[in-house]
Design an enzyme around this catalytic site. Structure first.
Site, PDB file in Angstrom:
ATOM      1  CD  GLU B  66     111.617 -30.886  65.888  1.00  0.00           C
ATOM      2  OE1 GLU B  66     111.221 -31.682  66.744  1.00  0.00           O
ATOM      3  OE2 GLU B  66     111.527 -31.094  64.658  1.00  0.00           O
ATOM      4  CE  LYS B  79     112.786 -29.820  57.754  1.00  0.00           C
ATOM      5  NZ  LYS B  79     111.761 -30.537  56.946  1.00  0.00           N
ATOM      6  NE  ARG B 122     111.986 -33.754  54.423  1.00  0.00           N
ATOM      7  CZ  ARG B 122     111.332 -34.106  55.534  1.00  0.00           C
ATOM      8  NH1 ARG B 122     110.286 -34.905  55.499  1.00  0.00           N
ATOM      9  NH2 ARG B 122     111.721 -33.645  56.712  1.00  0.00           N
ATOM     10  CB  ALA B 149      99.300 -28.598  54.252  1.00  0.00           C
ATOM     11  CD  GLN B 150     103.036 -34.303  52.412  1.00  0.00           C
ATOM     12  OE1 GLN B 150     103.584 -35.066  51.654  1.00  0.00           O
ATOM     13  NE2 GLN B 150     103.502 -33.083  52.644  1.00  0.00           N
ATOM     14  CG  ASP B 171      90.197 -33.936  56.496  1.00  0.00           C
ATOM     15  OD1 ASP B 171      91.421 -33.866  56.318  1.00  0.00           O
ATOM     16  OD2 ASP B 171      89.613 -33.404  57.480  1.00  0.00           O
ATOM     17  CG  ASP B 237     104.661 -35.734  62.298  1.00  0.00           C
ATOM     18  OD1 ASP B 237     103.915 -35.531  63.283  1.00  0.00           O
ATOM     19  OD2 ASP B 237     104.805 -34.922  61.374  1.00  0.00           O
ATOM     20  CB  VAL B 303     109.011 -39.507  61.897  1.00  0.00           C
ATOM     21  CG1 VAL B 303     108.103 -40.523  62.582  1.00  0.00           C
ATOM     22  CG2 VAL B 303     110.442 -40.018  61.848  1.00  0.00           C
TER      23      VAL B 303
END
Lengths: 350, 350
Positions: B66, B79, B122, B149-150, B171, B237, B303
């Protein structure tokens, strides 16, 4: 602490402006134009394999910034390119560009390259490639109206790919003609500077219009185009910017890259939406005819298409090993455990 | 022969993965998350100044690439980001990203940066910023389902920006929970690993769902969400990927970044197209209410939006001078005479 990327794939080859010029020097500009035209031709031959997304333009009062993506089943590419006609007066380039090639299978970029120079090369290679199919056989003389940044690249591409021996130059600014004539001296072409557009197209086989004027201009009038000529019209390449008098188009056979884009950007924006045109991939694959008679006027209404940038990036990627002119950028974060991005950052920064 | 770029503007600052980590180290990850949230907040406050182009997606059987452009009247950004769920099993990142910031006035790029790490920052800063407006006042405990990862970035952003003191982790893969718990040790948070999702959300003020499952999943069921909780739902997302049981959404007040995008990509893809949602820029500018009562369930259906990347790149650009962690790339061909691109190449290669 030194950060060591665990994967070779985290590194992305980058071709700077200087390295692009090193590649040109190693290969030679004419050989490069010829080889590049083969890559472009190959990709036109498999036109239907490409994902043809329209370009994504962000307009402001003073210019445009565009992203031009395309992909086949294996490779994705996009080009970033701006167009700011007022830049020249302020000492900046009107157009700058860079591009990226990626692996469709995992989404990883595999090449980042300057494309300001590369776009000039691919535009010239594309024009000459199309002329192979459209210009009179054994064309020797080309008239060029507009002697700006694209002029010399076009001249050399037509010399190498189409066998042009003589170029006649005209620009409304005599300094531009002088610049082009000086640059083309000693490159194996007869160069004839002319003081009128009419003189520059007299007795030629091919007419190339590549002016930078951003408006509906009439660079070439109907009376200047005799039967049998091929017109390579590449300066009319955005909405509101055209070069040819409408009457020329009305008595010509018109060839384009991708119809929906050219209707908006090309010289044919002057014509009815249903005016017949032929897409060049059809000619190149043999599904449609290019030049059929000696009297026919052919017009290539070139605006530049994303697959040409794809081909150009694909070509440059193939030159990396051959020439070694690139550096690797530490571009992609690639932790050993892909879920442990934070751990990678923490280990480095802690 | 050395090529000397005649213009400082021909050089573009580049922030590599290593230099992004150097910037994080110099500033400190928590301070960076806080400062970054201020940049994101400033840009949400002037939401209507942005050109909101939809993202341009190139889909293949195995993933998506994208381009996400946006611009205000002065700065343009885009991006590049890929999403390949099968990458992890093959040892590649599921998501990698880089971005460019440009000057709208002349179209010249002014920053090229890695964004794999920056996107993680971000995303976390955005979530915590939205929770400032939506979570119960003085929230102290957050339950986190999905410890990939987040996870740690979210935990630290909520600590710094919202005053969260305790995180409860769950998890489906206990190794992920252990990884996150280990990384978060000694960072000033009480960390409680849990063996069920239910245990992880018991008694919490905020629930964060950030799982990577690419399907219609039900990570959070209706019975797990008591009145008064804020749900930070960021894992749902993309089309076909959701996390929340529909019933939760039906008794919540739902907040989104940009409605047309979230209807397609967010958890609300499960709901009717007319189900009421509130855009966060309205809350941040005071045109709409965030949390109004202690009993209300608020859901931030995040998202990721192009302005957040714009803000992040703008923030990193401001850190270049402060930290010096960048290199300049020879990115833009910039001949002395802008019409003499060929002459520049010829002089260098000749």
């Amino acid at each position: 602490m030194m950060y060591r990327s665990p994967s070779k794939l985290a590194m992305v080859p980058f071709v700077s402006v200087e390295n692009m010029m090193n590649i040109i020097r190693d290969i030679g500009v004419e050989t490069l134009l010829l080889e590049l035209s083969h890559y472009i031709e190959e990709d036109f031959k498999r036109w239907e394999q490409f994902d043809r997304t329209p370009r994504v333009a962000s307009h402001s009062d003073v210019g445009v910034i565009e992203l031009m993506p395309t992909a086949d089943s294996e490779i994705y590419s996009f080009k970033y390119v701006n167009g700011h006609p007022k830049n020249q007066a302020e000492g900046f380039q009107t157009v700058t560009a860079f591009g990226v090639l990626s692996n469709v299978n995992n989404g990883y970029p595999v090449l980042l390259s300057e494309m300001t120079i590369l776009t000039a090369l691919r535009t010239a290679a594309t024009s000459a490639l199309m002329a192979k199919y459209l210009a009179p056989k054994s064309s020797k003389v080309m008239g060029m109206i507009g002697n700006g940044a694209q002029c010399e690249f076009q001249a050399l591409a037509f010399k190498k790919i189409c066998g042009v021996e003589t170029v006649k130059l005209y620009d409304i600014d005599p300094a531009a003609t002088e610049k082009a004539a000086t640059n083309l001296r000693d490159l194996g072409l007869n160069v004839i500077p002319c003081s009128t557009a009419k003189a520059a197209v007299e007795g030629v086989d091919i007419i190339t219009t590549c002016t930078a004027d951003k408006r509906y201009a009439t660079i070439l009038t109907d009376d200047m185009v005799p039967a049998g000529v091929h017109v390579n019209a590449i300066g009319g390449d955005c909405p509101g910017k055209t070069e040819l008098q409408k009457e020329i188009l009305q008595r010509s056979d018109i060839f384009v890259e991708y119809t929906p884009q050219t209707r908006i950007e090309g010289d044919i924006q002057q014509l009815d939406k249903n005016h017949p045109v032929t897409e060049m991939w059809q000619v190149i694959t043999g599904q449609a005819e290019g030049r059929q008679t000696a009297d026919q006027i052919t017009v290539f209404d070139g605006v530049g298409f994303a697959t040409e940038d794809f081909s150009a990036l694909r070509y440059i990627r193939a030159q990396l090993e051959r020439t070694g002119h690139y550096v690797e950028l530490d571009f992609l974060a690639d932790p050993v455990d892909t879920r442990n991005l934070f751990g990678m950052v923490q280990k480095y920064t802690g």
